[in-house]
Design an enzyme around this catalytic site. Structure first.
Site, PDB file in Angstrom:
ATOM      1  N   THR A   1      25.366  35.895  35.978  1.00 38.50           N
ATOM      2  CA  THR A   1      25.774  35.011  37.079  1.00 38.50           C
ATOM      3  C   THR A   1      26.495  35.776  38.007  1.00 38.50           C
ATOM      4  O   THR A   1      27.543  36.503  37.842  1.00 38.50           O
ATOM      5  CB  THR A   1      26.213  33.975  36.941  1.00 38.50           C
ATOM      6  OG1 THR A   1      25.407  33.028  35.875  1.00 38.50           O
ATOM      7  CG2 THR A   1      26.530  32.944  37.944  1.00 38.50           C
ATOM      8  N   CYS A  49      54.526  60.547  28.588  1.00 40.31           N
ATOM      9  CA  CYS A  49      55.113  59.094  28.373  1.00 40.31           C
ATOM     10  C   CYS A  49      54.406  57.961  29.086  1.00 40.31           C
ATOM     11  O   CYS A  49      54.504  57.008  28.722  1.00 40.31           O
ATOM     12  CB  CYS A  49      56.423  59.343  28.696  1.00 40.31           C
ATOM     13  SG  CYS A  49      56.775  59.552  30.712  1.00 40.31           S
ATOM     14  N   ALA A  87      33.774  50.120  38.222  1.00 42.66           N
ATOM     15  CA  ALA A  87      33.013  51.734  38.154  1.00 42.66           C
ATOM     16  C   ALA A  87      32.836  52.085  36.661  1.00 42.66           C
ATOM     17  O   ALA A  87      31.831  52.896  36.620  1.00 42.66           O
ATOM     18  CB  ALA A  87      33.975  52.669  39.013  1.00 42.66           C
ATOM     19  N   ALA A 143      35.496  47.969  43.820  1.00 41.10           N
ATOM     20  CA  ALA A 143      36.283  47.183  45.016  1.00 41.10           C
ATOM     21  C   ALA A 143      37.792  47.487  44.917  1.00 41.10           C
ATOM     22  O   ALA A 143      38.385  47.592  45.713  1.00 41.10           O
ATOM     23  CB  ALA A 143      36.069  45.557  44.973  1.00 41.10           C
ATOM     24  N   HIS A 144      38.597  47.291  43.581  1.00 46.99           N
ATOM     25  CA  HIS A 144      40.010  47.383  43.537  1.00 46.99           C
ATOM     26  C   HIS A 144      40.571  48.834  43.852  1.00 46.99           C
ATOM     27  O   HIS A 144      41.945  49.041  44.152  1.00 46.99           O
ATOM     28  CB  HIS A 144      40.499  47.040  42.123  1.00 46.99           C
ATOM     29  CG  HIS A 144      40.353  48.131  41.063  1.00 46.99           C
ATOM     30  ND1 HIS A 144      41.552  48.758  40.678  1.00 46.99           N
ATOM     31  CD2 HIS A 144      39.170  48.251  40.273  1.00 46.99           C
ATOM     32  CE1 HIS A 144      40.948  49.352  39.623  1.00 46.99           C
ATOM     33  NE2 HIS A 144      39.728  49.476  39.425  1.00 46.99           N
TER      34      HIS A 144
HETATM   35  C1  LIG Z   1      39.139  53.657  38.755  1.00 45.07           C
HETATM   36  C2  LIG Z   1      38.178  54.631  38.506  1.00 45.07           C
HETATM   37  C3  LIG Z   1      37.017  54.301  37.917  1.00 45.07           C
HETATM   38  C4  LIG Z   1      37.189  52.895  36.882  1.00 45.07           C
HETATM   39  O1  LIG Z   1      36.691  51.842  37.387  1.00 45.07           O
HETATM   40  P1  LIG Z   1      36.696  50.330  37.125  1.00 45.07           P
HETATM   41  O2  LIG Z   1      36.375  49.689  38.179  1.00 45.07           O
HETATM   42  O3  LIG Z   1      38.525  50.286  36.997  1.00 45.07           O
HETATM   43  O4  LIG Z   1      36.123  50.212  35.882  1.00 45.07           O
HETATM   44  C5  LIG Z   1      36.056  55.150  37.537  1.00 45.07           C
HETATM   45  N1  LIG Z   1      36.103  56.426  37.858  1.00 45.07           N
HETATM   46  C6  LIG Z   1      37.010  56.653  38.809  1.00 45.07           C
HETATM   47  C7  LIG Z   1      37.133  58.104  39.333  1.00 45.07           C
HETATM   48  C8  LIG Z   1      38.036  55.931  38.956  1.00 45.07           C
HETATM   49  O5  LIG Z   1      39.101  56.312  39.781  1.00 45.07           O
END
Ligand SMILES: *Cc1c(COP(=O)(O)O)cnc(C)c1O
Length: 407
Positions: free
Chosen positions: A245, A331, A76, A205-206
């Site tokens: 790729t 922290c 993202a 995806a994550h």
């Molecule tokens: C996690 C997150 C991102 C970044 O996504 P990545 O795939 O880790 O680069 C961007 N925007 C929001 C709202 C997110 O929660």
């Protein structure tokens, strides 16, 4: 019922990969390892076919009208950068103004900062105490110089859902493009780029039980056709918008994660919402003076962001070290500032520093929630017993009337 420690309640930071997703992707590492651009042999064609399936699953998850509208990226962050800078650079001759909100993800905020350094002007919309933008303020901010409005679907700290359909309709009527960072939303809340008039949409995806390092950008092709300046130049992959790729195993995984999320969303949302209610009610019943950050009604099911008055954020986090959560306190972040999202909502520094973000996900159980309730309640109670401030509050002293300097 016993639980296995530590408990993972940080599903906004990332999610465990669903075992079904792992199963789907593994053959594409060791058996079907062709390059999806190698059309001259079966290895390549097998890989290309798998990419096509994945792309179709991604398109369906967000209501895209064709698979061609899906551009594969690394996540993202990249999608946010490509959407915002890509539109601004492509339309530079048409205007110089962009609109976004102060509670967006850093990838969106910093892409705008970069464009400001290039001479673009940015309107930073505030949010109300619930964390929501005001539609009238958005409407008033749009000028004939405005190119793009960037508003996220679900906030990553407080889980609030912005009024996407209304924003989309407004942008569509006024002829400006609408980009939505939906990293926390796809598979969690119903999304439809057609019904919501979303022109560009970022996801990853994550955050939806797929692997890290793979994401996508939806780019509308019709009504209107969105054109972007690419950031990555090379072999012309992804219709020239993102060369490199393709990561076939990750795309297969992302597609499978999207398929599962789409098919199971209704069921899963109910279950996760019930767990959130259980956590919220359980804590509220055991500890007084806890405050919910962000709208309760406009909120993704898995998010509970609470501030615990009269405890020190750092001590609280240390006390619940067998529960993985995030906090708005200094922290856990690299800066000493409390969360900019809570600050923007008008949450004071004290409460912002004692905020905990509980992110409930697919693999959490009732027993884990019950453990978390007991643990957090015990630690908050113990910390308050040691706090002179809490003692004064218990004695009915109004802290705002206390003359701390002793004059
Ligand atoms: C996690 C997150 C991102 C970044 O996504 P990545 O795939 O880790 O680069 C961007 N925007 C929001 C709202 C997110 O929660």
């Amino acid at each position: 019922m016993s639980v296995q420690l530590p408990i993972y309640l940080d599903n906004h930071a990332t999610t465990r990969v669903d075992p079904r997703v792992v199963d789907a992707m593994l053959p594409y590492f060791s058996t079907h390892y062709g390059n999806a651009a190698s059309r001259t042999h079966s290895f390549g064609r097998t890989a290309e076919a798998a990419v096509d399936v994945g792309r179709g699953q991604l398109a369906r998850a967000i209501g895209a009208s064709t698979d061609k509208e899906i551009v594969i990226t690394s996540g993202a962050t990249e999608s946010d950068n490509l959407a915002i800078k890509g539109v601004a650079h492509m339309l530079r001759s048409k205007g110089d103004h962009l609109i976004t909100a102060v509670t967006e993800h850093k990838a969106v905020l910093d892409s705008h900062h970069a464009l400001e350094r290039e001479g673009f002007r940015v309107t930073w919309l505030p949010v109300d105490k619930e964390g929501l933008i005001d539609l009238q303020q958005l409407a008033d901010a749009i000028t004939d110089q405005t190119l793009l409005v960037s508003i996220m679907a679900v906030n990553n700290e407080i889980g609030v859902v912005q009024p996407l359909a209304a924003i989309g309709e407004l942008c569509h009527k006024r002829g400006v493009l609408f980009f939505c960072d939906a990293a926390q939303a796809v598979g969690k809340i119903p999304l439809d780029v057609e019904a919501m008039h979303i022109d560009l949409l970022a996801f990853t995806a994550h955050k939806m039980y797929g692997p890290k390092g793979i994401g996508a950008l939806y780019v509308r092709r019709k009504n209107p056709r969105v054109r972007l300046e690419p950031m990555m130049h090379g072999g012309g992959h992804e219709r020239g918008l993102r060369s490199g790729t393709l990561a076939v195993p990750l795309i297969v995984a992302f597609g499978e994660a999207a398929r599962i999320a789409t098919e199971e969303m209704a069921e899963e949302s109910k279950r996760i919402l019930a767990l959130r209610h259980r956590l919220h009610q359980g804590l509220s019943a055991r500890v007084p003076q806890i405050f919910l950050n962000g709208s309760i009604s406009e909120r993704t099911p898995g998010n509970l962001n609470l501030s615990f008055a009269y405890v020190e954020g750092e001590s609280l986090l240390m006390g619940i070290s067998d529960i993985a959560v995030s906090s708005g306190s200094a922290c856990t972040s690299s800066s000493l500032e409390p969360s900019y999202v809570l600050k923007a909502m008008g949450v004071g520094d004290e409460l912002a520093h004692t905020s905990i973000r509980f992110g409930i996900g697919r693999f959490n159980t009732e027993a884990e929630i019950d453990y978390a309730i007991e643990r957090v309640a015990d630690v908050v109670t113990r910390l308050r017993e040691m706090s002179p401030l809490w003692e004064m509050v218990q004695e009915g002293i109004d802290l705002s009337s206390v003359n701390w300097a002793g004059h």
